[in-house]
Enzyme design. Structure first.
Site, PDB file in Angstrom:
ATOM      1  N   TRP A 294       0.829  -1.210   0.000  1.00 29.96           N
ATOM      2  CA  TRP A 294       0.000   0.000   0.000  1.00 29.96           C
ATOM      3  C   TRP A 294       0.863   1.260   0.000  1.00 29.96           C
ATOM      4  O   TRP A 294       1.825   1.366   0.761  1.00 29.96           O
ATOM      5  CB  TRP A 294      -0.912   0.008   1.232  1.00 29.96           C
ATOM      6  CG  TRP A 294      -1.757   1.238   1.364  1.00 29.96           C
ATOM      7  CD1 TRP A 294      -2.932   1.491   0.715  1.00 29.96           C
ATOM      8  CD2 TRP A 294      -1.491   2.395   2.174  1.00 29.96           C
ATOM      9  NE1 TRP A 294      -3.408   2.730   1.079  1.00 29.96           N
ATOM     10  CE2 TRP A 294      -2.556   3.299   1.967  1.00 29.96           C
ATOM     11  CE3 TRP A 294      -0.454   2.741   3.056  1.00 29.96           C
ATOM     12  CZ2 TRP A 294      -2.612   4.537   2.614  1.00 29.96           C
ATOM     13  CZ3 TRP A 294      -0.504   3.970   3.685  1.00 29.96           C
ATOM     14  CH2 TRP A 294      -1.579   4.853   3.467  1.00 29.96           C
TER      15      TRP A 294
ATOM     16  N   SER B 229       3.148  -7.437   1.487  1.00 29.83           N
ATOM     17  CA  SER B 229       2.093  -6.883   2.325  1.00 29.83           C
ATOM     18  C   SER B 229       0.727  -6.970   1.610  1.00 29.83           C
ATOM     19  O   SER B 229       0.277  -8.059   1.296  1.00 29.83           O
ATOM     20  CB  SER B 229       2.461  -5.456   2.729  1.00 29.83           C
ATOM     21  OG  SER B 229       1.696  -5.019   3.830  1.00 29.83           O
TER      22      SER B 229
ATOM     23  N   PHE C 229       3.691   6.066   7.758  1.00 30.80           N
ATOM     24  CA  PHE C 229       3.686   4.690   7.288  1.00 30.80           C
ATOM     25  C   PHE C 229       5.090   4.226   6.905  1.00 30.80           C
ATOM     26  O   PHE C 229       5.499   3.102   7.215  1.00 30.80           O
ATOM     27  CB  PHE C 229       2.741   4.557   6.097  1.00 30.80           C
ATOM     28  CG  PHE C 229       2.632   3.162   5.546  1.00 30.80           C
ATOM     29  CD1 PHE C 229       2.120   2.130   6.314  1.00 30.80           C
ATOM     30  CD2 PHE C 229       3.036   2.878   4.249  1.00 30.80           C
ATOM     31  CE1 PHE C 229       2.009   0.840   5.810  1.00 30.80           C
ATOM     32  CE2 PHE C 229       2.931   1.592   3.737  1.00 30.80           C
ATOM     33  CZ  PHE C 229       2.426   0.568   4.526  1.00 30.80           C
TER      34      PHE C 229
ATOM     35  N   LEU D 264       6.931   3.375   9.970  1.00 34.91           N
ATOM     36  CA  LEU D 264       6.490   2.091  10.520  1.00 34.91           C
ATOM     37  C   LEU D 264       7.060   0.925   9.712  1.00 34.91           C
ATOM     38  O   LEU D 264       7.461  -0.097  10.275  1.00 34.91           O
ATOM     39  CB  LEU D 264       4.964   2.022  10.541  1.00 34.91           C
ATOM     40  CG  LEU D 264       4.261   2.879  11.588  1.00 34.91           C
ATOM     41  CD1 LEU D 264       2.759   2.919  11.330  1.00 34.91           C
ATOM     42  CD2 LEU D 264       4.543   2.358  12.992  1.00 34.91           C
TER      43      LEU D 264
ATOM     44  N   ASP E   3       8.918  -6.812  12.515  1.00 33.53           N
ATOM     45  CA  ASP E   3       7.898  -6.101  11.742  1.00 33.53           C
ATOM     46  C   ASP E   3       6.957  -5.341  12.681  1.00 33.53           C
ATOM     47  O   ASP E   3       6.370  -5.928  13.592  1.00 33.53           O
ATOM     48  CB  ASP E   3       7.106  -7.124  10.923  1.00 33.53           C
ATOM     49  CG  ASP E   3       6.293  -6.511   9.799  1.00 33.53           C
ATOM     50  OD1 ASP E   3       5.757  -5.411   9.986  1.00 33.53           O
ATOM     51  OD2 ASP E   3       6.184  -7.156   8.739  1.00 33.53           O
TER      52      ASP E   3
ATOM     53  N   HIS F  74       9.380  -4.502   8.344  1.00 32.06           N
ATOM     54  CA  HIS F  74       8.314  -4.784   7.369  1.00 32.06           C
ATOM     55  C   HIS F  74       8.825  -4.588   5.943  1.00 32.06           C
ATOM     56  O   HIS F  74       8.400  -5.290   5.028  1.00 32.06           O
ATOM     57  CB  HIS F  74       7.132  -3.848   7.643  1.00 32.06           C
ATOM     58  CG  HIS F  74       5.917  -4.149   6.819  1.00 32.06           C
ATOM     59  ND1 HIS F  74       5.162  -5.297   6.975  1.00 32.06           N
ATOM     60  CD2 HIS F  74       5.306  -3.446   5.819  1.00 32.06           C
ATOM     61  CE1 HIS F  74       4.154  -5.290   6.125  1.00 32.06           C
ATOM     62  NE2 HIS F  74       4.214  -4.188   5.397  1.00 32.06           N
TER      63      HIS F  74
END
Length: 243
Positions: A11, A68, A130, A133, A191, A219
């Protein structure tokens, strides 16, 4: 074509995070045709709309894989294609991105709700968060997050929100149980978005598929450690080709 691998990105960050992995795979096996396909730019959050778009545009009889959200979509497309899919591999892809009682190894529903609200209010700031993260847990998390963000494409807020709602809607447990082709699922030990416990939960659900856990990885491990991930994928493809 058993020598063709289609990779779908996650994403918001586009195809760039998968480019080093694709290059590493080509270096290990020049006969392997690796293609990274962008996700559809849809305003719909209905998985069927995304799968229809992908099915119409992606080559048949190839390996399907993704990172993902891309891995979740690859799983759903694999079971839709059946024998017309050579096999499936996923990278840091949960079976459900948002937790529920029957699948607790995922992001808390309230955390996801706050994240989506932030995206609706300020998508640029949310993408920056994001990227942080995604990189959390990496050796150079800040450098990795800057790399992720620098290559991210400009996207409409409606498309980003649709992608988030798609994430919340997808549940690939039935697809993974139904797909009879070879499967490899790689998870990252550090992750921040997909708990490492998801690997054990998947193993309990499907004890016969190949599952790997890359320790001390974020991640964004496909970008962080592309050669290590490529070696695991290449070994799996080679073993599956011998069957």
């Amino acid at each position: 074509m058993r020598d063709r691998l289609i990779l779908l990105p996650g994403w918001g960050l586009g195809t760039a995070p998968l480019q080093p992995l694709a290059g590493a795979l080509r270096g290990l096996d020049p006969r392997l045709h690796v293609e990274i396909e962008p996700l559809p730019a849809l305003d719909s959050s209905d998985p069927a709309d995304w799968l229809d778009e992908l099915d119409a545009n992606l080559p048949q009889d190839a390996w399907l894989g993704g990172w993902s959200l891309g891995g979740m979509l690859a799983a759903e497309l694999a079971v839709r294609r059946g024998e017309r899919c050579s096999g499936l591999l996923t990278l840091a892809s949960n079976l459900r991105f948002v937790a529920e009682p029957s699948w607790p190894s995922a992001m808390a529903a309230e955390t996801f709700k706050v994240f989506r609200h932030g995206c609706a209010a300020d998508s640029a700031a949310t993408l920056k968060r994001f990227a942080l993260l995604c990189a959390q847990g990496a050796l150079d998390a800040r450098g990795l997050s800057r790399q992720l963000l620098a290559a991210a494409p400009q996207q409409q807020s409606a498309t980003l929100l649709a992608g988030l709602d798609l994430l919340a809607n997808l549940d690939t447990r039935a697809a993974l149980q139904a797909f009879v082709g070879p499967q490899l699922h790689l998870f990252a030990g550090a992750d921040a978005l997909v708990p490492a416990s998801a690997a054990q939960a998947l193993l309990a659900l499907l004890p016969d598929v190949e599952i790997g856990l890359i320790d001390h990885a974020s991640h964004a491990f496909a970008l962080e450690r592309p050669h290590e991930i490529a070696a695991a994928i290449q070994a799996f493809l080679h073993e599956a080709g011998d069957d």
